[in-house]
Design a protein around this motif. Structure first.
Motif, PDB file in Angstrom:
ATOM      1  N   GLY A 269     -59.877   5.644   6.175  1.00 42.95           N
ATOM      2  CA  GLY A 269     -60.303   5.428   7.550  1.00 42.95           C
ATOM      3  C   GLY A 269     -61.616   4.680   7.610  1.00 42.95           C
ATOM      4  N   SER A 270     -62.057   4.413   8.817  1.00 46.20           N
ATOM      5  CA  SER A 270     -63.318   3.719   9.027  1.00 46.20           C
ATOM      6  C   SER A 270     -64.235   4.591   9.858  1.00 46.20           C
ATOM      7  N   ASP A 271     -65.532   4.549   9.579  1.00 42.43           N
ATOM      8  CA  ASP A 271     -66.495   5.320  10.365  1.00 42.43           C
ATOM      9  C   ASP A 271     -66.652   4.750  11.776  1.00 42.43           C
ATOM     10  N   ASP A 272     -66.534   3.448  11.886  1.00 42.69           N
ATOM     11  CA  ASP A 272     -66.666   2.780  13.177  1.00 42.69           C
ATOM     12  C   ASP A 272     -65.266   2.519  13.742  1.00 42.69           C
ATOM     13  N   PRO A 273     -64.914   3.050  14.915  1.00 44.48           N
ATOM     14  CA  PRO A 273     -63.565   2.844  15.452  1.00 44.48           C
ATOM     15  C   PRO A 273     -63.282   1.398  15.859  1.00 44.48           C
ATOM     16  N   ASN A 274     -64.292   0.568  15.949  1.00 43.98           N
ATOM     17  CA  ASN A 274     -64.092  -0.833  16.323  1.00 43.98           C
ATOM     18  C   ASN A 274     -63.837  -1.737  15.121  1.00 43.98           C
ATOM     19  N   VAL A 275     -63.950  -1.180  13.906  1.00 41.06           N
ATOM     20  CA  VAL A 275     -63.758  -1.959  12.684  1.00 41.06           C
ATOM     21  C   VAL A 275     -62.456  -1.516  12.026  1.00 41.06           C
ATOM     22  N   PHE A 276     -61.580  -2.502  11.739  1.00 41.02           N
ATOM     23  CA  PHE A 276     -60.307  -2.211  11.087  1.00 41.02           C
ATOM     24  C   PHE A 276     -60.488  -2.223   9.577  1.00 41.02           C
ATOM     25  N   ASN A 277     -59.991  -1.209   8.912  1.00 41.06           N
ATOM     26  CA  ASN A 277     -60.066  -1.113   7.457  1.00 41.06           C
ATOM     27  C   ASN A 277     -58.654  -1.284   6.891  1.00 41.06           C
TER      28      ASN A 277
END
Length: 88
Positions: free
Chosen positions: A46-54
């Motif tokens: 997952g990503s810590d920032d919801p606006n960044v796609f991992n």
């Protein structure tokens, strides 16, 4: 009046036995370990920032390997349950 000695021995013998044998329980533990490993391999990405796609969430490990291990673990569990315990 009373039960015969043979009937009492059979009754006592059946009361002191487990449904599965030692071999069945070994396979059950192995199956549970494989299932747990599959879930551990599936975790993360997952990503810590919801606006960044991992894109790591779609890795080969999470999409192919982990679900395969879980299915193999369930197959081992079914085998452990269905196999006949060895009686001495």
């Amino acid at each position: 009046m009373g039960e015969s000695k043979l009937k009492r021995e059979r009754k006592n013998k059946h009361q002191n036995t487990f449904i599965f044998g030692q071999r069945n329980y070994k396979f059950m533990v192995i199956g549970l370990a494989i299932i747990a490993l599959g879930f551990i391999l599936m975790a993360g990405g997952g990503s810590d920032d919801p606006n960044v796609f991992n894109p790591e969430i779609f890795s080969w490990r999470r999409i192919r390997l982990a679900p395969s291990l879980i299915l193999i673990g369930f197959a081992v569990e079914v085998y452990a349950i269905l196999t006949s315990p060895k009686r001495n």
